[in-house]
Design a protein around this motif. Structure first.
Motif, short mmCIF file in Angstrom:
data_model
loop_
_atom_site.label_atom_id
_atom_site.label_comp_id
_atom_site.label_asym_id
_atom_site.label_seq_id
_atom_site.Cartn_x
_atom_site.Cartn_y
_atom_site.Cartn_z
N ASP A 77 -14.90 6.31 18.33
CA ASP A 77 -14.81 4.81 17.27
C ASP A 77 -14.38 6.72 15.96
O ASP A 77 -15.23 7.56 15.71
N ILE A 78 -13.76 6.46 14.90
CA ILE A 78 -13.74 7.36 13.92
C ILE A 78 -14.74 7.59 13.18
O ILE A 78 -15.13 6.49 12.18
N ASP A 79 -15.17 9.08 12.71
CA ASP A 79 -15.92 9.75 12.01
C ASP A 79 -15.58 9.81 11.22
O ASP A 79 -16.27 9.40 9.94
N THR A 80 -14.36 10.71 10.69
CA THR A 80 -13.88 10.78 9.55
C THR A 80 -12.21 11.05 9.78
O THR A 80 -12.12 11.18 10.69
N LEU A 81 -12.01 10.96 8.78
CA LEU A 81 -9.61 10.63 8.33
C LEU A 81 -9.10 11.23 7.29
O LEU A 81 -9.70 10.11 6.00
N ASP A 82 -8.47 11.82 7.50
CA ASP A 82 -7.84 12.33 6.55
C ASP A 82 -6.29 12.27 6.80
O ASP A 82 -5.84 12.80 7.88
N VAL A 83 -5.51 12.26 5.46
CA VAL A 83 -4.15 11.94 5.72
C VAL A 83 -3.18 12.41 4.20
O VAL A 83 -4.11 12.72 3.64
N THR A 84 -2.07 13.26 4.79
CA THR A 84 -1.45 13.62 3.76
C THR A 84 0.17 13.13 4.37
O THR A 84 0.69 12.82 5.45
N PRO B 30 0.80 -1.33 0.26
CA PRO B 30 0.03 0.12 0.26
C PRO B 30 0.83 1.34 -0.12
O PRO B 30 1.82 1.26 0.42
N ASP B 31 0.64 2.39 -0.46
CA ASP B 31 0.85 3.56 -0.45
C ASP B 31 1.15 4.30 0.92
O ASP B 31 -0.04 3.25 1.71
N ASP B 32 1.50 5.15 1.57
CA ASP B 32 2.41 5.80 2.17
C ASP B 32 0.68 6.82 3.03
O ASP B 32 0.81 5.70 4.05
N ALA B 33 -0.13 6.50 2.52
CA ALA B 33 -1.08 7.06 3.18
C ALA B 33 -1.94 5.93 3.15
O ALA B 33 -2.73 6.32 4.91
N ALA B 34 -2.39 4.74 2.90
CA ALA B 34 -2.92 3.88 2.94
C ALA B 34 -1.85 3.11 4.03
O ALA B 34 -3.31 2.79 4.93
N GLN B 35 -0.79 2.87 3.75
CA GLN B 35 0.15 2.85 5.67
C GLN B 35 -0.14 3.31 6.63
O GLN B 35 -1.74 2.58 7.79
N ILE B 36 -0.26 4.58 6.17
CA ILE B 36 -0.82 5.59 8.16
C ILE B 36 -2.16 5.46 8.03
O ILE B 36 -2.68 5.09 9.68
N ARG B 37 -3.71 4.84 7.19
CA ARG B 37 -4.86 4.79 7.71
C ARG B 37 -5.08 3.65 8.07
O ARG B 37 -5.39 4.05 9.18
N THR B 38 -4.19 2.82 8.42
CA THR B 38 -4.37 1.64 8.88
C THR B 38 -4.01 2.05 10.24
O THR B 38 -4.15 1.00 10.76
N LEU B 39 -2.67 2.23 10.09
CA LEU B 39 -2.18 2.79 11.93
C LEU B 39 -2.94 3.21 12.09
O LEU B 39 -3.40 2.73 13.37
N TYR C 137 1.32 13.72 8.18
CA TYR C 137 -0.10 14.73 9.10
C TYR C 137 -1.41 14.03 8.83
O TYR C 137 -2.22 13.72 7.43
N ALA C 138 -2.33 13.16 9.73
CA ALA C 138 -3.81 12.81 9.30
C ALA C 138 -4.50 13.59 10.64
O ALA C 138 -3.96 14.05 11.72
N HIS C 139 -5.58 14.11 10.58
CA HIS C 139 -6.74 14.65 10.94
C HIS C 139 -7.94 13.85 11.11
O HIS C 139 -7.59 13.55 10.38
N ALA C 140 -8.82 14.15 12.43
CA ALA C 140 -9.77 13.24 12.49
C ALA C 140 -10.92 13.65 13.44
O ALA C 140 -10.34 14.25 13.65
N LEU C 141 -11.87 13.19 13.23
CA LEU C 141 -13.15 13.85 13.73
C LEU C 141 -13.42 12.27 14.36
O LEU C 141 -13.65 11.20 13.97
N LEU C 142 -13.91 12.34 15.73
CA LEU C 142 -13.85 10.29 16.70
C LEU C 142 -15.38 10.73 17.16
O LEU C 142 -15.66 12.04 18.73
N ARG C 143 -16.40 9.94 17.49
CA ARG C 143 -17.11 9.82 18.64
C ARG C 143 -16.32 9.64 19.03
O ARG C 143 -15.74 7.85 19.57
#
Length: 131
Positions: A71-78, A2-11, A85-91
């Motif tokens: 629980d992750i609601d939204t997640l963005d990775v750069t 997987p690319d870096d963003a996908a690896q980070i998302r999984t992490l 960096y990544a930013h997210a909103l969680l319940r």
């Protein structure tokens, strides 16, 4: 691979699942020894180092045992070649808290760096909006 963003998302997804389970080893995985975390509760100057980060989680797990979600609601990775960096909103709340404020979300920002070909969290920031 997987690319870096996908690896980070999984992490990050694995980390959030470990938090939800109260799995301290899973929460600590993929964090640097020199992590800095700014959290909702004190200390206001932040938590510095993996040992302090480790010590910060048991009180949260005790609170979460009341039936709270994480629980992750939204997640963005750069991601760049060696920093991201990544930013997210969680319940994040008990059923009662979320019933009272259904749109309330925990804000999460993560800074990561790639060391020896592996992404690790070096900075973590949690906050709730101030009413």
């Amino acid at each position: 691979m997987p690319d870096d963003a996908a690896q980070i998302r999984t992490l990050i997804e694995n980390w959030a699942e470990a938090v939800h389970r109260g799995d301290l080893d899973g929460v600590l995985a993929d964090h640097t020894e020199d992590i800095v975390m700014y959290d909702v509760p004190p200390p206001h100057e932040g938590i510095h180092g993996l040992a302090a980060y480790r010590a910060s989680w048991p009180p949260f797990f005790q609170w979460q045992a009341q039936g709270a979600c994480f629980d992750i609601d939204t997640l963005d990775v750069t991601a760049g070649p060696d920093v991201a960096y990544a930013h997210a909103l969680l319940r994040c709340g008990t059923p009662e808290e979320l019933a009272e404020s259904p749109t309330l979300r925990l804000r999460l920002t993560l800074g990561l760096r790639k060391e020896s070909g592996r992404w690790q969290v070096a900075h973590e920031h949690h906050s709730f909006p101030h009413d």
